[in-house]
Design a protein around this motif. Structure first.
Motif, PDB file in Angstrom:
ATOM      1  N   ARG A  70      53.127  43.513  26.677  1.00 58.16           N
ATOM      2  CA  ARG A  70      54.440  44.131  26.520  1.00 58.16           C
ATOM      3  C   ARG A  70      55.165  43.628  25.272  1.00 58.16           C
ATOM      4  NH1 ARG A  70      56.336  46.874  30.800  1.00 58.16           N
ATOM      5  NH2 ARG A  70      58.485  46.525  30.092  1.00 58.16           N
ATOM      6  N   ALA A  71      54.841  42.425  24.844  1.00 62.21           N
ATOM      7  CA  ALA A  71      55.546  41.852  23.689  1.00 62.21           C
ATOM      8  C   ALA A  71      55.246  42.604  22.401  1.00 62.21           C
ATOM      9  CB  ALA A  71      55.181  40.382  23.528  1.00 62.21           C
ATOM     10  N   THR A  72      54.143  43.341  22.367  1.00 56.12           N
ATOM     11  CA  THR A  72      53.777  44.072  21.153  1.00 56.12           C
ATOM     12  C   THR A  72      53.697  45.574  21.402  1.00 56.12           C
ATOM     13  OG1 THR A  72      51.435  43.694  21.648  1.00 56.12           O
ATOM     14  CG2 THR A  72      52.519  42.125  20.178  1.00 56.12           C
ATOM     15  N   GLN A  73      54.455  46.083  22.342  1.00 55.37           N
ATOM     16  CA  GLN A  73      54.480  47.514  22.607  1.00 55.37           C
ATOM     17  C   GLN A  73      55.502  48.203  21.714  1.00 55.37           C
ATOM     18  OE1 GLN A  73      55.065  48.429  26.732  1.00 55.37           O
ATOM     19  NE2 GLN A  73      53.020  47.747  27.343  1.00 55.37           N
ATOM     20  N   LEU A  74      55.141  49.359  21.211  1.00 61.69           N
ATOM     21  CA  LEU A  74      56.049  50.167  20.403  1.00 61.69           C
ATOM     22  C   LEU A  74      56.580  51.324  21.237  1.00 61.69           C
ATOM     23  CD1 LEU A  74      54.164  50.356  16.978  1.00 61.69           C
ATOM     24  CD2 LEU A  74      56.152  48.970  17.549  1.00 61.69           C
ATOM     25  N   ASP A  75      57.858  51.603  21.060  1.00 64.72           N
ATOM     26  CA  ASP A  75      58.498  52.699  21.785  1.00 64.72           C
ATOM     27  C   ASP A  75      58.571  53.926  20.883  1.00 64.72           C
ATOM     28  OD1 ASP A  75      60.265  53.560  24.202  1.00 64.72           O
ATOM     29  OD2 ASP A  75      61.449  54.073  22.426  1.00 64.72           O
ATOM     30  N   TYR A  76      58.132  55.074  21.418  1.00 64.61           N
ATOM     31  CA  TYR A  76      58.083  56.307  20.625  1.00 64.61           C
ATOM     32  C   TYR A  76      59.460  56.685  20.081  1.00 64.61           C
ATOM     33  CZ  TYR A  76      57.429  61.231  19.407  1.00 64.61           C
ATOM     34  OH  TYR A  76      57.411  62.438  18.756  1.00 64.61           O
ATOM     35  N   ASN A  77      60.460  56.662  20.939  1.00 59.91           N
ATOM     36  CA  ASN A  77      61.806  57.088  20.515  1.00 59.91           C
ATOM     37  C   ASN A  77      62.388  56.149  19.464  1.00 59.91           C
ATOM     38  OD1 ASN A  77      61.895  59.346  22.254  1.00 59.91           O
ATOM     39  ND2 ASN A  77      62.477  58.034  23.994  1.00 59.91           N
ATOM     40  N   GLU A  78      62.101  54.852  19.598  1.00 67.41           N
ATOM     41  CA  GLU A  78      62.573  53.905  18.585  1.00 67.41           C
ATOM     42  C   GLU A  78      61.940  54.206  17.231  1.00 67.41           C
ATOM     43  OE1 GLU A  78      62.124  49.820  19.499  1.00 67.41           O
ATOM     44  OE2 GLU A  78      63.422  49.876  21.253  1.00 67.41           O
ATOM     45  N   LEU A  79      60.652  54.470  17.240  1.00 71.40           N
ATOM     46  CA  LEU A  79      59.957  54.761  15.983  1.00 71.40           C
ATOM     47  C   LEU A  79      60.507  56.016  15.330  1.00 71.40           C
ATOM     48  CD1 LEU A  79      56.233  53.997  16.932  1.00 71.40           C
ATOM     49  CD2 LEU A  79      57.638  52.746  15.290  1.00 71.40           C
ATOM     50  N   MET A  80      60.757  57.061  16.121  1.00 71.28           N
ATOM     51  CA  MET A  80      61.206  58.332  15.552  1.00 71.28           C
ATOM     52  C   MET A  80      62.604  58.236  14.948  1.00 71.28           C
ATOM     53  SD  MET A  80      58.499  59.957  15.878  1.00 71.28           S
ATOM     54  CE  MET A  80      59.099  61.463  15.123  1.00 71.28           C
ATOM     55  N   GLN A  81      63.391  57.230  15.358  1.00 70.98           N
ATOM     56  CA  GLN A  81      64.723  57.064  14.778  1.00 70.98           C
ATOM     57  C   GLN A  81      64.670  56.707  13.291  1.00 70.98           C
ATOM     58  OE1 GLN A  81      66.850  54.191  17.149  1.00 70.98           O
ATOM     59  NE2 GLN A  81      67.018  55.556  18.926  1.00 70.98           N
ATOM     60  N   PHE A  82      63.532  56.159  12.852  1.00 65.80           N
ATOM     61  CA  PHE A  82      63.408  55.774  11.447  1.00 65.80           C
ATOM     62  C   PHE A  82      63.273  56.991  10.518  1.00 65.80           C
ATOM     63  CE2 PHE A  82      62.327  51.752  13.431  1.00 65.80           C
ATOM     64  CZ  PHE A  82      62.971  50.839  12.613  1.00 65.80           C
TER      65      PHE A  82
END
Length: 392
Positions: A70-82
């Protein structure tokens, strides 16, 4: 003695023993031909590497997550905010199911399945041959739809249009909504030709894929790649509390490194090929020394009737230069012939002729004749006329 007369005398001597002249020129011919062909090979390889990188997509940054948990999981919505950042124009997170079992009608095989979004098409420059690509609604409703690569379509459907057909991925039915045009292999990524593309969340739920492992990011310009790289590095370092759980692959840096490596290898090969020119020069020196010995009486006669030392020196120096120049010319023609004739033997590897290298190689071959012909010519010019006339 006029220079034109020296040239005429040199040509008469060269054509008088054609076989010996050819064998003397052979080292120069091979040297010049090798230099031209190897540089053309290096240029062609560089062009091929650039084309492969451009084929994957221009101005591209690839984020790979190395860690687990879990410490290295990426969230789709967080990424798309960029995508709201000026240095980032599009983001396509991906999940991959390698070697998934595929069945279509009576054909069964394995293929890679990539879960991604609608931005993936523009980032990797994948064109649709028939049907359509994934849409935002497919992602929103987690539709069981698939876009297949050209090789996948050929494997399961032959020459038929696969749009509207059903394929089973790991036993789960998906409707084919599009087929991609053939794209070829990519550097640093999975080829879309042999892949099946499905909506990201559909892939996650249906194939129990854990987290986003690879994310493709496109920048508006080449200069923006480095800004995007710094932005993503700051974000990932903050999120993972470390800078070791991920890698950032900057395509511009990869291209520069690959081009530099190819140029270095080409220079090394050319250096080896240039040795043939030096060997050819030694052969010219050897033959010219033999020629001086054979024509000692001729030199003595010419000196006895008033020929100056300078004239004798120029005569033999011009002969050596003509031999090396003709060898360079034949090597030049042979090298150009190999470059233009190469497509008849190989379609995969291309050669690109470099005109400036052709000029330099020919000029160097002439210089070899001057340098290695200087010693025999100087020896001939220093002969005493009486000693020369006494020679058998």
């Amino acid at each position: 003695m006029k220079f034109t007369e020296l040239i005429r005398m040199a040509m008469k001597t060269v054509t008088g023993s054609p076989l010996r002249t050819f064998l003397t020129m052979l080292g120069v011919i091979i040297g010049v031909c090798s230099v031209i062909a190897l540089v053309a090979l290096g240029n062609g390889t560089t062009d091929k590497i650039k084309a492969q990188y451009e084929n994957l997509g221009t101005n591209l940054l690839v984020v790979n997550v190395n860690g687990m948990g879990r410490a290295t999981q990426l969230d789709y919505n967080e990424l798309m905010q960029f995508e709201g950042f000026p240095e980032i124009s599009a983001i396509a997170p991906t999940m991959t199911k390698n070697g998934a079992h595929i069945k279509a009608d009576r054909t069964q095989d394995t293929s890679n399945v990539i879960g991604t979004n609608d931005r993936y098409q523009s980032i990797v420059k994948a064109d649709v041959a028939s049907g359509r690509f994934l849409s935002p609604s497919d992602l929103e409703f987690r539709s069981k739809v698939a876009v297949i690569g050209s090789e996948v379509a050929k494997t399961y459907f032959g020459t038929l249009d696969p749009v509207g057909e059903t394929i089973r991925i790991e036993g789960i039915p998906f409707t084919v909504i599009g087929q991609l045009k053939e794209k070829g292999s990519n550097i640093g990524g999975t080829s879309v030709d042999s892949s099946i593309l499905v909506p990201l969340e559909t892939a996650r739920r249906q194939f129990q894929l854990g987290t986003i492992r690879t994310t493709y990011i496109e920048a508006p310009t080449r200069d923006d790649i480095y800004k995007a790289q710094n932005t993503m590095k700051s974000y990932l370092t903050y999120k993972f509390k470390s800078d070791t759980g991920f890698t950032l692959i900057n395509q511009d840096e990869l291209l520069a490194a690959s081009t530099k490596a190819t140029d270095t290898l080409t220079k090394q090969l050319v250096s080896v090929a240039a040795i043939s020119l030096l060997v050819g020069g030694i052969g010219i020196m050897n033959i010219m020394l033999v020629t001086v010995s054979e024509r000692t009486r001729e030199i003595g006669i010419r000196k006895s009737i008033g020929a100056k030392r300078r004239s004798i020196l120029l005569q033999f120096l011009v002969e050596a230069t003509v031999i090396s120049g003709l060898g360079g010319l034949f090597g030049l023609l042979l090298g150009i012939g190999i470059v233009y004739g190469w497509p008849l033997f190989s379609k995969e590897q291309t050669l690109r002729l470099s005109l400036d290298v052709c000029v330099y190689a020919f000029a160097f071959s002439v210089l070899v004749g001057v340098v290695f012909g200087l010693y025999p010519a100087n020896k001939a010019s220093k002969l005493h006329p009486i000693d020369a006339l006494r020679s058998d």
